[in-house]
Design a protein around this motif. Structure first.
Motif, PDB file in Angstrom:
ATOM      1  N   GLN A 136      36.705  44.311  34.639  1.00 25.51           N
ATOM      2  CA  GLN A 136      36.204  42.946  34.737  1.00 25.51           C
ATOM      3  C   GLN A 136      37.235  42.023  35.376  1.00 25.51           C
ATOM      4  OE1 GLN A 136      34.946  41.783  30.820  1.00 25.51           O
ATOM      5  NE2 GLN A 136      33.156  43.145  30.822  1.00 25.51           N
ATOM      6  N   LEU A 137      38.516  42.241  35.080  1.00 22.66           N
ATOM      7  CA  LEU A 137      39.560  41.436  35.708  1.00 22.66           C
ATOM      8  C   LEU A 137      39.571  41.662  37.225  1.00 22.66           C
ATOM      9  CD1 LEU A 137      42.487  41.868  33.144  1.00 22.66           C
ATOM     10  CD2 LEU A 137      41.031  39.861  33.483  1.00 22.66           C
ATOM     11  N   LEU A 138      39.509  42.936  37.624  1.00 17.76           N
ATOM     12  CA  LEU A 138      39.490  43.241  39.049  1.00 17.76           C
ATOM     13  C   LEU A 138      38.232  42.705  39.709  1.00 17.76           C
ATOM     14  CD1 LEU A 138      40.737  46.923  38.765  1.00 17.76           C
ATOM     15  CD2 LEU A 138      42.078  44.909  39.355  1.00 17.76           C
ATOM     16  N   GLN A 139      37.117  42.840  38.995  1.00 19.30           N
ATOM     17  CA  GLN A 139      35.860  42.341  39.530  1.00 19.30           C
ATOM     18  C   GLN A 139      35.887  40.827  39.668  1.00 19.30           C
ATOM     19  OE1 GLN A 139      32.515  43.509  37.169  1.00 19.30           O
ATOM     20  NE2 GLN A 139      30.995  42.770  38.620  1.00 19.30           N
ATOM     21  N   LEU A 219      44.332  63.272  46.764  1.00 23.56           N
ATOM     22  CA  LEU A 219      44.500  63.310  45.310  1.00 23.56           C
ATOM     23  C   LEU A 219      43.175  63.365  44.570  1.00 23.56           C
ATOM     24  CD1 LEU A 219      47.383  60.681  44.941  1.00 23.56           C
ATOM     25  CD2 LEU A 219      47.564  63.166  44.735  1.00 23.56           C
ATOM     26  N   GLY A 220      42.064  63.276  45.294  1.00 26.14           N
ATOM     27  CA  GLY A 220      40.755  63.382  44.660  1.00 26.14           C
ATOM     28  C   GLY A 220      40.288  62.119  43.961  1.00 26.14           C
ATOM     29  N   VAL A 221      40.813  60.962  44.361  1.00 30.71           N
ATOM     30  CA  VAL A 221      40.390  59.693  43.760  1.00 30.71           C
ATOM     31  C   VAL A 221      39.067  59.273  44.404  1.00 30.71           C
ATOM     32  CG1 VAL A 221      40.998  57.272  43.405  1.00 30.71           C
ATOM     33  CG2 VAL A 221      42.769  59.029  43.304  1.00 30.71           C
ATOM     34  N   PRO A 222      38.063  58.858  43.620  1.00 29.49           N
ATOM     35  CA  PRO A 222      36.771  58.468  44.196  1.00 29.49           C
ATOM     36  C   PRO A 222      36.891  57.254  45.112  1.00 29.49           C
ATOM     37  CG  PRO A 222      36.584  58.847  41.826  1.00 29.49           C
ATOM     38  CD  PRO A 222      38.041  58.853  42.144  1.00 29.49           C
ATOM     39  N   LEU A 223      36.006  57.183  46.092  1.00 35.90           N
ATOM     40  CA  LEU A 223      35.873  56.065  47.023  1.00 35.90           C
ATOM     41  C   LEU A 223      37.188  55.720  47.732  1.00 35.90           C
ATOM     42  CD1 LEU A 223      33.751  53.756  44.702  1.00 35.90           C
ATOM     43  CD2 LEU A 223      32.908  55.314  46.453  1.00 35.90           C
ATOM     44  N   PRO A 224      37.846  56.691  48.356  1.00 37.20           N
ATOM     45  CA  PRO A 224      39.129  56.385  49.007  1.00 37.20           C
ATOM     46  C   PRO A 224      38.988  55.413  50.171  1.00 37.20           C
ATOM     47  CG  PRO A 224      38.383  58.582  49.609  1.00 37.20           C
ATOM     48  CD  PRO A 224      37.457  58.105  48.537  1.00 37.20           C
ATOM     49  N   LEU A 225      37.865  55.486  50.927  1.00 34.17           N
ATOM     50  CA  LEU A 225      37.688  54.582  52.062  1.00 34.17           C
ATOM     51  C   LEU A 225      37.569  53.136  51.610  1.00 34.17           C
ATOM     52  CD1 LEU A 225      37.356  54.320  55.101  1.00 34.17           C
ATOM     53  CD2 LEU A 225      34.891  54.665  54.812  1.00 34.17           C
ATOM     54  N   LEU A 226      36.850  52.919  50.518  1.00 34.83           N
ATOM     55  CA  LEU A 226      36.689  51.560  49.996  1.00 34.83           C
ATOM     56  C   LEU A 226      38.034  50.981  49.573  1.00 34.83           C
ATOM     57  CD1 LEU A 226      34.993  49.174  49.015  1.00 34.83           C
ATOM     58  CD2 LEU A 226      34.662  50.406  46.863  1.00 34.83           C
ATOM     59  N   TRP A 227      38.843  51.770  48.871  1.00 40.02           N
ATOM     60  CA  TRP A 227      40.139  51.267  48.403  1.00 40.02           C
ATOM     61  C   TRP A 227      41.111  51.104  49.572  1.00 40.02           C
ATOM     62  CZ3 TRP A 227      38.029  49.542  44.585  1.00 40.02           C
ATOM     63  CH2 TRP A 227      37.285  50.282  43.684  1.00 40.02           C
ATOM     64  N   GLY A 228      40.931  51.897  50.629  1.00 42.03           N
ATOM     65  CA  GLY A 228      41.757  51.686  51.816  1.00 42.03           C
ATOM     66  C   GLY A 228      41.449  50.361  52.494  1.00 42.03           C
ATOM     67  N   VAL A 229      40.165  50.020  52.576  1.00 39.44           N
ATOM     68  CA  VAL A 229      39.795  48.736  53.171  1.00 39.44           C
ATOM     69  C   VAL A 229      40.258  47.582  52.282  1.00 39.44           C
ATOM     70  CG1 VAL A 229      37.868  47.318  53.943  1.00 39.44           C
ATOM     71  CG2 VAL A 229      37.842  49.759  54.371  1.00 39.44           C
ATOM     72  N   LEU A 230      40.159  47.764  50.960  1.00 40.13           N
ATOM     73  CA  LEU A 230      40.663  46.734  50.048  1.00 40.13           C
ATOM     74  C   LEU A 230      42.168  46.543  50.226  1.00 40.13           C
ATOM     75  CD1 LEU A 230      40.031  44.813  47.708  1.00 40.13           C
ATOM     76  CD2 LEU A 230      40.490  46.698  46.131  1.00 40.13           C
ATOM     77  N   ALA A 231      42.898  47.641  50.487  1.00 39.33           N
ATOM     78  CA  ALA A 231      44.335  47.530  50.756  1.00 39.33           C
ATOM     79  C   ALA A 231      44.604  46.731  52.022  1.00 39.33           C
ATOM     80  CB  ALA A 231      44.951  48.924  50.859  1.00 39.33           C
ATOM     81  N   LEU A 232      43.712  46.862  53.034  1.00 36.00           N
ATOM     82  CA  LEU A 232      43.869  46.078  54.256  1.00 36.00           C
ATOM     83  C   LEU A 232      43.698  44.591  53.978  1.00 36.00           C
ATOM     84  CD1 LEU A 232      44.055  45.725  57.332  1.00 36.00           C
ATOM     85  CD2 LEU A 232      41.607  46.209  57.455  1.00 36.00           C
ATOM     86  N   ILE A 244      47.854  44.343  43.994  1.00 32.37           N
ATOM     87  CA  ILE A 244      46.447  44.085  43.695  1.00 32.37           C
ATOM     88  C   ILE A 244      45.575  45.208  44.236  1.00 32.37           C
ATOM     89  CG2 ILE A 244      44.545  42.466  44.053  1.00 32.37           C
ATOM     90  CD1 ILE A 244      46.620  40.243  44.259  1.00 32.37           C
ATOM     91  N   GLY A 245      45.888  45.687  45.451  1.00 32.06           N
ATOM     92  CA  GLY A 245      45.119  46.784  46.021  1.00 32.06           C
ATOM     93  C   GLY A 245      45.393  48.120  45.363  1.00 32.06           C
ATOM     94  N   LEU A 246      46.506  48.215  44.625  1.00 36.03           N
ATOM     95  CA  LEU A 246      46.861  49.473  43.960  1.00 36.03           C
ATOM     96  C   LEU A 246      46.135  49.675  42.639  1.00 36.03           C
ATOM     97  CD1 LEU A 246      48.718  51.963  43.313  1.00 36.03           C
ATOM     98  CD2 LEU A 246      50.437  50.325  42.539  1.00 36.03           C
ATOM     99  N   ILE A 247      45.820  48.592  41.936  1.00 32.78           N
ATOM    100  CA  ILE A 247      45.311  48.705  40.568  1.00 32.78           C
ATOM    101  C   ILE A 247      44.014  49.510  40.477  1.00 32.78           C
ATOM    102  CG2 ILE A 247      44.465  47.389  38.597  1.00 32.78           C
ATOM    103  CD1 ILE A 247      46.445  45.205  39.298  1.00 32.78           C
ATOM    104  N   PRO A 248      42.970  49.232  41.301  1.00 30.11           N
ATOM    105  CA  PRO A 248      41.733  50.020  41.143  1.00 30.11           C
ATOM    106  C   PRO A 248      41.909  51.522  41.375  1.00 30.11           C
ATOM    107  CG  PRO A 248      41.332  48.023  42.404  1.00 30.11           C
ATOM    108  CD  PRO A 248      42.799  48.146  42.273  1.00 30.11           C
ATOM    109  N   PRO A 249      42.539  51.975  42.486  1.00 26.63           N
ATOM    110  CA  PRO A 249      42.687  53.428  42.640  1.00 26.63           C
ATOM    111  C   PRO A 249      43.615  54.058  41.611  1.00 26.63           C
ATOM    112  CG  PRO A 249      43.853  52.278  44.385  1.00 26.63           C
ATOM    113  CD  PRO A 249      43.043  51.255  43.679  1.00 26.63           C
TER     114      PRO A 249
END
Length: 353
Positions: A136-139, A219-232, A244-249
């Motif tokens: 919820q915090l991340l959301q 590493l098998g973490v779900p949705l890697p493309l989404l978290w990569g774009v969030l890192a951008l 901030i971009g590290l917390i979800p993955p």
């Protein structure tokens, strides 16, 4: 004739500080209007080289407005789509991995019991952990960014108006250079530094996001493309953006593969961002931004407080605008420029023989 000051310097500084506080408080109150205006200004500056290239090649007049506007709209719609998907995925993941989190709580309780610290207080603290609260915090952060773009119609209208006025405004600046050389030079420097900052941050942000997504995929973490774009996107937030971009993955790595995967995700992000952003990127960016590390951090805190998540994203361009208007346009502002940049221009001058 003697130069007598009407007011003591300390009183002048206090009046300036009070004026700054009042101004920032007013900007914060009308942040829903100022935020989109500043965002539109930065975006128009970012695509202004495209307009200049088209103009030099003799393109029709309507393309000078349509092409930059189309590029900015594609960028805005892409960011809105990514943030919307992030909010939706975070809401879904909160319920999907509840079973894995409960198993981690049980394992933690067993580990605490083996270490002899399995007291009721420790067990209660472990049981109180809820993955839904973390998500919820991340959301909430992603939703805060998304709310900035909720007034998309206003942003589009502002972009259209600024794109239409850009050619005439450029001509006025060139004509005014003879009467206000310092002010025009400061504004030109602000535009140049902002574009360079955006270009360098985007290029190295793409490199970091691609490497982050690849590491998450391995590493098998779900949705890697989404978290990569969030890192951008978070790459534009100075100093703490990659955290901030590290917390979800990282949290997903803990739920999927346990503490080992969590540790590998954290180490991967730290290694990638340290090498790219701390060792390579500064050599390309140099001192073009004109802000010291301390001023960059203070800019982040100040503009995030005034304009919220959008202020965090635009902290560097906004500080560059303030510097251009208050320092670089002042004939006696050289010492203040050296103070905020942490660089003495006199050090680069050759010694007098």
């Amino acid at each position: 004739m003697t130069d007598q000051r009407l007011l003591p310097r300390a009183l002048i500084m206090l009046l300036c500080a009070a004026s700054a506080v009042i101004t920032l408080a007013g900007v914060r109150e009308v942040g829903s209007i100022v935020g989109p205006v500043l965002l539109a200004l930065v975006l128009v500056l970012a695509v202004s080289p495209v307009r200049g290239m088209l103009q030099r090649r003799g393109a029709p007049g309507w393309t000078l407005v349509a092409v930059p506007l189309a590029l900015v709209l594609l960028l805005l719609l892409g960011m809105v789509a990514i943030l919307t998907l992030s909010v939706a995925q975070l809401a879904t993941l909160a319920t999907t991995y509840s079973g894995q989190f409960e198993q981690l709580v049980v394992d933690a309780q067993q580990l605490a019991a083996r270490l002899g610290i399995g007291t009721d207080q420790v067990n209660q603290a472990i049981r109180s952990l809820d993955p839904g609260k973390i998500f919820q915090l991340l959301q909430g952060f992603a939703a805060g960014l998304l709310s900035v773009f909720s007034g998309l119609v206003l942003i589009v209208v502002l972009l259209l108006a600024m794109c239409l006025d850009a050619p005439g405004f450029s001509r006025l600046l060139r004509k005014g250079a003879a009467r206000r050389p310092l002010l025009i030079s400061a504004l030109t420097g602000f535009a140049r530094k902002t574009r360079r900052y955006l270009v360098v941050s985007t290029v190295f942000g793409l490199i970091c996001s691609a490497l982050d997504a690849t590491a998450l995929w391995l590493l098998g973490v779900p949705l890697p493309l989404l978290w990569g774009v969030l890192a951008l996107i978070t790459n534009y937030i100075p100093n703490i953006g990659f955290v901030i971009g590290l917390i979800p993955p990282a949290l997903l790595g803990l739920l999927v593969g346990g503490p080992k995967t969590l540790l590998l995700v954290v180490l991967s992000y730290i290694l990638i961002n340290f090498v790219v952003q701390s060792l390579i990127q500064p050599k390309f960016l140099g001192d073009a931004v004109g802000l010291s590390t301390t001023m960059t951090l203070l800019s982040l805190l100040l503009w995030a407080f005034v304009l919220g998540p959008l202020g965090a994203l635009l902290a560097i361009p906004l500080s560059l605008l303030v510097r251009a208007l208050l320092i670089d346009s002042d004939p006696e502002g050289e010492w203040a420029a050296a103070l905020v940049s942490g660089h003495d221009p006199g050090e680069d001058r050759p010694a007098t023989p």
